[in-house]
Design a protein around this motif. Structure first.
Motif, PDB file in Angstrom:
ATOM      1  N   ASN A   5      18.309  43.896  80.694  1.00  7.80           N
ATOM      2  CA  ASN A   5      18.008  45.607  79.926  1.00  7.80           C
ATOM      3  C   ASN A   5      17.717  47.023  81.055  1.00  7.80           C
ATOM      4  O   ASN A   5      16.605  47.704  80.702  1.00  7.80           O
TER       5      ASN A   5
ATOM      6  N   THR B 289      25.095  55.179  78.921  1.00 10.13           N
ATOM      7  CA  THR B 289      24.107  54.825  78.962  1.00 10.13           C
ATOM      8  C   THR B 289      24.345  52.841  78.123  1.00 10.13           C
ATOM      9  O   THR B 289      23.683  51.863  77.510  1.00 10.13           O
ATOM     10  N   GLU B 290      26.146  52.218  78.320  1.00 12.49           N
ATOM     11  CA  GLU B 290      26.080  51.164  77.633  1.00 12.49           C
ATOM     12  C   GLU B 290      25.172  50.481  79.236  1.00 12.49           C
ATOM     13  O   GLU B 290      25.241  49.237  79.110  1.00 12.49           O
ATOM     14  N   TYR B 291      25.355  50.389  80.006  1.00  7.25           N
ATOM     15  CA  TYR B 291      24.440  49.617  81.553  1.00  7.25           C
ATOM     16  C   TYR B 291      23.495  49.740  81.278  1.00  7.25           C
ATOM     17  O   TYR B 291      22.682  49.038  81.493  1.00  7.25           O
ATOM     18  N   ALA B 292      22.756  51.209  80.650  1.00  7.14           N
ATOM     19  CA  ALA B 292      21.234  50.973  80.351  1.00  7.14           C
ATOM     20  C   ALA B 292      20.716  50.574  79.030  1.00  7.14           C
ATOM     21  O   ALA B 292      19.627  49.795  79.611  1.00  7.14           O
ATOM     22  N   ALA B 293      21.429  49.774  78.028  1.00  6.42           N
ATOM     23  CA  ALA B 293      20.979  49.375  77.059  1.00  6.42           C
ATOM     24  C   ALA B 293      21.214  46.992  78.041  1.00  6.42           C
ATOM     25  O   ALA B 293      19.745  46.947  77.888  1.00  6.42           O
ATOM     26  N   GLU B 294      21.857  47.031  78.400  1.00  8.28           N
ATOM     27  CA  GLU B 294      22.010  46.266  79.706  1.00  8.28           C
ATOM     28  C   GLU B 294      23.490  45.197  80.309  1.00  8.28           C
ATOM     29  O   GLU B 294      23.835  45.500  79.748  1.00  8.28           O
ATOM     30  N   HIS B 295      23.301  44.861  81.670  1.00 11.03           N
ATOM     31  CA  HIS B 295      23.858  44.473  81.847  1.00 11.03           C
ATOM     32  C   HIS B 295      23.399  42.964  83.218  1.00 11.03           C
ATOM     33  O   HIS B 295      23.188  42.827  82.693  1.00 11.03           O
TER      34      HIS B 295
END
Length: 469
Positions: free
Chosen positions: A460, A385-391
């Motif tokens: 994102n 979920t952290e990755y999906a938000a922005e990476h």
């Protein structure tokens, strides 16, 4: 009457201490009992009951030790079958404590014995519920942990949880205070609020799980997005149900100093895992070879459980001088009772003795920004979920919790950058990779939080055009 929430941030866990007249109860205590006993003596009250909301999976409760030391009986809800003496309450059974009453509400679904305790004050008013893992703030307990024990599917358990909430919790007055067993950060739910206390009325308005139009919708929404539970959960359930060794014995055994000249031999003879609990910045500069770094100043206990898994694993500690007892205590909270000693004098003593020292290649985000090329490989060990938000653009999402699976697919000669959110998890990953002979990486200090302050392109949009080989 007084009600006190004793909240432990590392576990995102709430225990409760309630006093009326000269009697007290404790709900869902932590493993170490001395703080509770000291408090009882200070308040000059007698512990009448120890209430357990269910067989916890994410931590080992102190109910067994506390009962041994105080003589107070342990109370579980209906259908519980522990291997030690306990009161197995009936649904709606009432327990009197001083001038107050505690009513048992059987609320199965998270587990089949899960129960909520309703507090009734000296005037007969229903004032609070201690909801365990049945109702969180913003969420409800995950219904997939008791499948094997209950011989039910997670869908069936979710349906039972829906009935418990609708029949036992929702009819209660809006002004009742909700005291849950966990808050944000616990793996027992997926959508918890950062607050640890709320009114039931507000939860009726804001909790997505309490606002589903029917059972079918509830089951679908509660199960949606659940990740696999940590593998140590089942072992903690077994300890909470079957009993465990006295914490004082565990502490004494673990508080055994081992000289630097003997440390390596002890590790080899016992098969112990060397666990370095210093912070990431200190660890990366130098550590005992093959050490695993999980820093005390973070979500230590849950990550130990997720990474080490086997609670029987012998452990040797490397800590900051004076932090040995804290480390042993926090390990015991999640059932890791087999600490056999610690490095006397910490890492400095090891280094001063001329022993081999290992390091991790860590760079600043400025160095990362300057070294990053179009064909660079970046591994992001944050959760999905952290990755999906922005990476970072083109970074691979490889959550730390799955490192045993993805690490085996790494090309040993292909360099990669490694980061998490702030550096805590990436150093755990770095130490594990190092111990397995994978050294072709560079760990990024400060993680994604610091990377965002540079000109490194981020997105994102989940864009992984490359695959790990």
């Amino acid at each position: 009457m007084t009600v006190e929430q004793i909240y432990t941030g590392c576990l995102a866990q709430g225990a409760y201490y309630i006093v009326s007249e000269n009697e007290a109860v404790i709900i869902d205590p932590l493993r170490e009992t001395k703080p509770y006993i000291d408090r009882l003596e200070k308040d000059e009250v007698t512990l009448k009951y120890i209430f357990e909301t269910h067989f916890h999976a994410d931590f080992v409760s102190g109910h067994v030790d506390l009962s041994r030391k105080t003589g107070a009986p342990i109370v579980f809800g209906p259908t519980a079958n522990p291997d030690f003496d306990a009161i197995i309450a009936k649904d709606e059974q009432i327990f009197e404590v001083g001038k107050i009453k505690i009513k048992v509400l059987h609320t199965p679904g998270h587990t089949m014995e899960s129960s909520t305790y309703l507090l009734i004050d000296e005037n007969g008013k229903e004032t609070a519920i201690f909801s365990g893992d049945t109702l969180f703030l913003g969420d409800v307990g995950r219904p997939d942990l008791a499948q094997k024990a209950a011989s039910m599917t997670q869908e069936e358990l979710a349906g039972i949880l829906y009935d418990s909430l609708q029949n036992k919790i929702m009819p209660l007055a809006d002004d009742i205070t909700v005291y849950p067993a966990h808050g944000a950060g616990s793996a027992c739910g997926k959508n918890m609020q950062k607050e640890t206390v709320d009114t039931l009325g507000n939860q009726k308005k804001t909790n997505y799980a309490l606002n589903q139009p029917d059972k079918e919708s509830f089951v679908r929404e509660v199960l949606d997005g659940l990740t696999a539970p940590p593998k140590y959960f089942g072992m903690n359930v077994a300890m909470n149900k079957g009993g465990y060794e006295d914490f004082d014995v565990i502490l004494k055994k673990g508080s055994h100093p081992i000289r630097s000249e003997d440390f390596e031999a002890v590790a080899e003879d016992t098969g112990a895992l060397i666990l370095d609990t210093r912070n990431a910045a200190e660890f990366q500069k130098g550590f005992v070879p093959n050490s695993i770094n999980i820093g005390l100043q973070g979500d230590f206990a849950p990550w130990v459980g997720a990474m080490i898994v086997d609670v029987q694993q012998p452990i040797l500690l490397v800590t900051d001088v004076g932090a040995e007892e804290e480390a042993i205590t926090r390990l015991a909270r999640v059932g890791f009772d087999n600490v056999i000693g610690f490095l006397e004098g910490s890492f400095q003593a090891w280094k001063n003795s001329g022993n081999e020292v290992d390091t991790v290649n860590r760079i600043s985000v400025k160095e990362f920004a300057s070294q990053l090329k179009d064909d660079s490989k970046v591994i992001d060990v944050r959760n999905e979920t952290e990755y999906a938000a922005e990476h970072v653009n083109e970074a691979y999402s490889k959550p730390l919790v799955n490192i045993n699976e993805w690490a085996t697919n790494l090309e040993k000669d292909e360099h990669f950058f490694l980061h998490c959110a702030g550096g805590y998890r990436s150093m755990i990953a770095a130490s594990i990779l190092n111990s397995r002979g994978i050294r072709n990486f560079t760990e990024v200090e400060g993680g994604f939080k610091a990377i965002k302050e540079t000109d490194v392109p981020t997105s994102n949009f989940v864009c992984q055009s490359k695959t790990l080989k």
